[in-house]
Design a protein around this motif. Sequence first.
Motif, PDB file in Angstrom:
ATOM      1  N   VAL A   1       0.837  -1.205   0.000  1.00  0.00           N
ATOM      2  CA  VAL A   1       0.000   0.000   0.000  1.00  0.00           C
ATOM      3  C   VAL A   1       0.872   1.255   0.000  1.00  0.00           C
ATOM      4  N   GLU A   2       1.950   1.232   0.787  1.00  0.00           N
ATOM      5  CA  GLU A   2       2.850   2.375   0.850  1.00  0.00           C
ATOM      6  C   GLU A   2       3.531   2.606  -0.500  1.00  0.00           C
ATOM      7  N   ALA A   3       3.852   1.517  -1.170  1.00  0.00           N
ATOM      8  CA  ALA A   3       4.469   1.634  -2.496  1.00  0.00           C
ATOM      9  C   ALA A   3       3.497   2.270  -3.488  1.00  0.00           C
ATOM     10  N   ALA A   4       2.225   1.881  -3.416  1.00  0.00           N
ATOM     11  CA  ALA A   4       1.221   2.474  -4.295  1.00  0.00           C
ATOM     12  C   ALA A   4       1.032   3.952  -3.973  1.00  0.00           C
ATOM     13  N   ARG A   5       1.048   4.282  -2.671  1.00  0.00           N
ATOM     14  CA  ARG A   5       0.907   5.684  -2.266  1.00  0.00           C
ATOM     15  C   ARG A   5       2.115   6.501  -2.753  1.00  0.00           C
ATOM     16  N   ALA A   6       3.269   5.888  -2.718  1.00  0.00           N
ATOM     17  CA  ALA A   6       4.478   6.577  -3.175  1.00  0.00           C
ATOM     18  C   ALA A   6       4.384   6.919  -4.662  1.00  0.00           C
ATOM     19  N   ILE A   7       3.730   6.054  -5.439  1.00  0.00           N
ATOM     20  CA  ILE A   7       3.551   6.344  -6.859  1.00  0.00           C
ATOM     21  C   ILE A   7       2.680   7.586  -7.037  1.00  0.00           C
ATOM     22  N   GLY A   8       1.592   7.646  -6.254  1.00  0.00           N
ATOM     23  CA  GLY A   8       0.719   8.813  -6.332  1.00  0.00           C
ATOM     24  C   GLY A   8       1.446  10.094  -5.988  1.00  0.00           C
ATOM     25  N   GLN A   9       2.251  10.058  -4.929  1.00  0.00           N
ATOM     26  CA  GLN A   9       3.023  11.246  -4.542  1.00  0.00           C
ATOM     27  C   GLN A   9       4.044  11.606  -5.615  1.00  0.00           C
ATOM     28  N   ALA A  10       4.689  10.587  -6.167  1.00  0.00           N
ATOM     29  CA  ALA A  10       5.690  10.836  -7.208  1.00  0.00           C
ATOM     30  C   ALA A  10       5.043  11.437  -8.448  1.00  0.00           C
ATOM     31  N   GLN A  11       3.840  11.003  -8.778  1.00  0.00           N
ATOM     32  CA  GLN A  11       3.137  11.546  -9.944  1.00  0.00           C
ATOM     33  C   GLN A  11       2.787  13.017  -9.737  1.00  0.00           C
ATOM     34  N   LYS A  12       2.419  13.388  -8.517  1.00  0.00           N
ATOM     35  CA  LYS A  12       2.134  14.797  -8.225  1.00  0.00           C
ATOM     36  C   LYS A  12       3.393  15.648  -8.395  1.00  0.00           C
ATOM     37  N   VAL A  13       4.512  15.115  -7.880  1.00  0.00           N
ATOM     38  CA  VAL A  13       5.775  15.847  -8.006  1.00  0.00           C
ATOM     39  C   VAL A  13       6.156  15.995  -9.480  1.00  0.00           C
ATOM     40  N   THR A  14       5.963  14.923 -10.243  1.00  0.00           N
ATOM     41  CA  THR A  14       6.284  14.970 -11.668  1.00  0.00           C
ATOM     42  C   THR A  14       5.404  15.991 -12.400  1.00  0.00           C
ATOM     43  N   LYS A  15       4.126  16.020 -12.062  1.00  0.00           N
ATOM     44  CA  LYS A  15       3.201  16.964 -12.696  1.00  0.00           C
ATOM     45  C   LYS A  15       3.618  18.402 -12.416  1.00  0.00           C
ATOM     46  N   GLN A  16       3.972  18.690 -11.156  1.00  0.00           N
ATOM     47  CA  GLN A  16       4.394  20.044 -10.808  1.00  0.00           C
ATOM     48  C   GLN A  16       5.720  20.383 -11.475  1.00  0.00           C
ATOM     49  N   ALA A  17       6.625  19.408 -11.508  1.00  0.00           N
ATOM     50  CA  ALA A  17       7.916  19.641 -12.145  1.00  0.00           C
ATOM     51  C   ALA A  17       7.746  19.919 -13.633  1.00  0.00           C
ATOM     52  N   LEU A  18       6.802  19.222 -14.268  1.00  0.00           N
ATOM     53  CA  LEU A  18       6.535  19.453 -15.688  1.00  0.00           C
ATOM     54  C   LEU A  18       5.966  20.857 -15.901  1.00  0.00           C
ATOM     55  N   ALA A  19       5.059  21.280 -15.000  1.00  0.00           N
ATOM     56  CA  ALA A  19       4.494  22.632 -15.107  1.00  0.00           C
ATOM     57  C   ALA A  19       5.594  23.682 -14.949  1.00  0.00           C
ATOM     58  N   ASP A  20       6.487  23.456 -13.979  1.00  0.00           N
ATOM     59  CA  ASP A  20       7.595  24.396 -13.772  1.00  0.00           C
ATOM     60  C   ASP A  20       8.517  24.423 -14.988  1.00  0.00           C
ATOM     61  N   LYS A  21       8.782  23.249 -15.533  1.00  0.00           N
ATOM     62  CA  LYS A  21       9.654  23.157 -16.712  1.00  0.00           C
ATOM     63  C   LYS A  21       9.006  23.868 -17.903  1.00  0.00           C
ATOM     64  N   THR A  22       7.706  23.640 -18.102  1.00  0.00           N
ATOM     65  CA  THR A  22       6.999  24.285 -19.212  1.00  0.00           C
ATOM     66  C   THR A  22       7.035  25.798 -19.073  1.00  0.00           C
ATOM     67  N   ALA A  23       6.787  26.281 -17.852  1.00  0.00           N
ATOM     68  CA  ALA A  23       6.808  27.727 -17.611  1.00  0.00           C
ATOM     69  C   ALA A  23       8.197  28.309 -17.869  1.00  0.00           C
ATOM     70  N   ALA A  24       9.224  27.595 -17.405  1.00  0.00           N
ATOM     71  CA  ALA A  24      10.594  28.068 -17.611  1.00  0.00           C
ATOM     72  C   ALA A  24      10.953  28.071 -19.092  1.00  0.00           C
ATOM     73  N   ASP A  25      10.542  27.026 -19.804  1.00  0.00           N
ATOM     74  CA  ASP A  25      10.823  26.955 -21.241  1.00  0.00           C
ATOM     75  C   ASP A  25      10.104  28.068 -21.995  1.00  0.00           C
ATOM     76  N   GLU A  26       8.843  28.311 -21.620  1.00  0.00           N
ATOM     77  CA  GLU A  26       8.074  29.363 -22.293  1.00  0.00           C
ATOM     78  C   GLU A  26       8.677  30.741 -22.013  1.00  0.00           C
ATOM     79  N   ALA A  27       9.105  30.959 -20.767  1.00  0.00           N
ATOM     80  CA  ALA A  27       9.719  32.248 -20.424  1.00  0.00           C
ATOM     81  C   ALA A  27      11.005  32.455 -21.222  1.00  0.00           C
ATOM     82  N   LEU A  28      11.786  31.394 -21.363  1.00  0.00           N
ATOM     83  CA  LEU A  28      13.026  31.492 -22.133  1.00  0.00           C
ATOM     84  C   LEU A  28      12.727  31.739 -23.604  1.00  0.00           C
ATOM     85  N   ALA A  29      11.759  30.992 -24.149  1.00  0.00           N
ATOM     86  CA  ALA A  29      11.413  31.169 -25.562  1.00  0.00           C
ATOM     87  C   ALA A  29      10.892  32.575 -25.827  1.00  0.00           C
TER      88      ALA A  29
END
Length: 428
Positions: free
Chosen positions: A165-193
């Motif tokens: 169960v903890e492993a499954a929960r860790a996937i959910g947390q990791a997916q949230k971090v990945t989603k936020q990191a992607l948003a930050d990356k997209t914003a940074a890329d757009e600002a640079l472009a």
Amino acid sequence: MTIRRILATAVAAAVTTPVLLLSVTPAFADTKPPAQTQQKPSIAELELAAAAAQAAYDNAVAAEDAAIEALKAFHSDTHPLVMAVAAAKAVAADAATAKSEADQAVVDAQAVLDGLPETATEAERTAATTALTEAEGAAATAAAAKSAADAEFVEAEDTCNDARVEAARAIGQAQKVTKQALADKTAADEALAKAKKEAEEDEEDEECVSVPETRLTTVITGLPTTVVAGTKVNFNLRVTNGSDRTMDEVLPFAYVHATDTSGLDSIDDLVRVQWSSGSSSKWKTVDNKRYMDAISPLKAGAHVDVKMRLTIDASAPAGNGVTFVAGDYVNDDGTCGGNPDLEGYEFMIAAAGGKPGRTDDAKPGKTRPNTSDINTQTGTSATPASGTLAATGSSSATSQLALASGAAVAVGAGAMFVVRRRKANSHV
């Protein structure tokens, strides 16, 4: 800031403020005091931020993949916790078998004791009783062993399930971090472009040598002096290159402004101007923010006719209107410019159901340029012979424009305004 946005602001101010001289310069957009202006990050800083955001995103993706693999591992028989569960289960099964055998031994010993005949000797009875006692002791020991084994099995199974169960929960947390990191990356890329694009436009602006050209004229014909609300009228915009050299790209521009009869209330949202190139029957709305499609090229002494259409909403009140037209050019050699005079054609708006009355063509607010000695490039056609209206929207070269437009009289206001054109695809 674009010529269109400045022009709209200047006309609106002129219409609502009688006898006002409004000067609109490149500083018009800089309304913040210097102390409040934030320093923009440099491209180098934005590149570092984009690289950091990319690294954070890559790490987040790697962490998410690791979390998924950690959960998948529970499906393997070699996982330590899975193996512990299997071992505890085997011990519990052996303990259950031993208890069953011990219980059966008790039953058998009791049967032997109960089956002794009356003639059995005391020694035989003592032996049977002792065997039963020993069997009962062994059964009690086996029962305790089974209880302990069962408890260990339950504990091993609970530990494994909790970890899963903890492993499954860790996937959910990791997916949230990945989603936020992607948003930050997209914003940074757009600002640079965006910063790189602005830098490129600035370089283009610096490369553009502004040369005003009074012989680049824009003249409206066929626009009546009175237009009835709820109707449409077609007219023509003629763009003429009266100079002695070909202009590689010419960008026509139109702006319409209208008020009620008081001259104080704008009804711009009820008035619409559209245009169409000679090669297309599709009408495109002039949104006061963009040039029309580029004429590319426009030869020396030639002209191009652009079909125009003015629509007044049926709900529009009686009032006054003015259609402004202008033109800019950009050459491949880095020169650019436009006519410093802005033509304004006045017309009256009659309420719906009224009669247009006079049908004479609207006249510009100042003397129309003399183009009688100009050779036509298009003949009677609205499609140029060697110059065409581009089908892909405003020219990419408009970013090079940084020109100065002239003065015009706003309808019903008796007001003069001066408009400075800046980059064609920048915004306030």
